[in-house]
Design a protein around this motif. Structure first.
Motif: not given
Lengths: 64, 215
Positions: A28-31, A60-63, B124, B126-128, B130-131, B134-135, B148
């Motif tokens: 859920t946190r990548l591309a 992706f990490v938060g911030g 953004f 929050v990591a989720e 962002k993903a 981007v996707n 990004a």
């Protein structure tokens, strides 16, 4: 061999989704970019990694 | 002294960067998805550089916890971020076309929201999310550029924040690892460095500079 984030990894023949989970990624946190193009999320469980593929897994990490 | 005319401001800018670049910047439309530490700082930088149309998207209001790094004034506490940032942009660049959407970006609405913009900034926190953005953008808008960010929390060196070109149209700024969830706070200076990378990536795309290099 598959080149993943600059390293040669023995992953030929694996499903992309299986590789990501085995390597500990949070899907859920990548591309994922493969050979210059983004891999759609819906294709992770249909994409088989092949010898010579080059992947960039962006985490992706938060911030912000 | 009153507000300068549009042509006075354009001439002052062109004196610094030339008419060709000024023209490229003024005819561009850039979307800011998120108006926090990244988006508010990117927006100000692009407004100063003369980008002609800024599309501001955020669902949130200005909160006291934002003051440590986001480009709002205390008198704007409680305002919708899109309206507060519109005010702040117009105070700097009164002839910038500012378009606002006070809404949360989702997989369902991103196509409708972003269809008019040339370059999209993911800003953004929050990591989720962002993903997701981007996707979503890379899958649905292969002709657009995306800039990004990932990894700008904490006090590590500002030098570890970089811009990388992932595909021909996807640029990623940040150190890639400093996660706010690891307990590192967000510090104005380091967030500003990352926002500066994003704004600069946008301007280099518009200037055609990135065709000459890898980032």
């Amino acid at each position: 061999m598959v080149r993943i984030n600059g390293k040669n990894i023995e992953a030929s023949g694996k499903l992309l989704k299986d590789y990501l989970l085995e390597a500990g990624y949070d899907i859920t946190r990548l591309a994922v970019e493969k050979n210059g193009d983004i891999v759609p999320k819906a294709q992770y469980d249909k994409t088989i990694l092949e010898d010579g593929d080059a992947l960039e897994i962006v985490r992706f990490v938060g911030g912000g | 002294m009153g507000v300068p005319t549009k042509s006075e401001l354009e001439e002052a800018l062109a004196e610094r960067i030339g008419w060709e670049l000024a023209g490229r910047f003024s005819s561009a439309s850039v979307a800011l998805c998120g108006l926090g530490g990244l988006g508010s700082n990117i927006a100000i930088a692009l407004a100063r550089a003369g980008v002609g149309r800024l599309h501001l998207i955020d669902f949130d209001r200005v909160d006291i916890s934002n003051m440590n790094r986001q480009q709002y004034a205390v008198r704007q506490l409680g305002m919708e971020k899109t309206q507060a940032m519109r005010e702040n942009i117009l105070a700097i660049a009164p002839y910038c076309e500012v378009v606002t959407d006070q809404v949360r970006v989702t997989e369902e609405n991103l196509e409708r929201l972003l269809k008019e913009d040339d370059i999209i900034c993911e800003a953004f926190d929050v990591a989720e999310n962002k993903a997701m953005l981007v996707n979503g953008v890379l899958e649905r808008f292969p002709e657009k550029y995306l800039v990004a960010a990932s990894g700008m929390a904490g006090f590590s060196s500002a030098n570890s924040i970089q811009t990388r070109r992932i595909t021909s149209r996807f640029f990623l700024c940040g150190d890639g690892v400093s996660d706010v969830e690891d307990g590192m706070g967000l510090v104005s200076s380091r967030v500003l460095v990352c926002a500066g990378h994003q704004a600069h990536a946008v301007l280099r795309i518009l200037a055609g500079e990135n065709d000459k290099s890898s980032s």
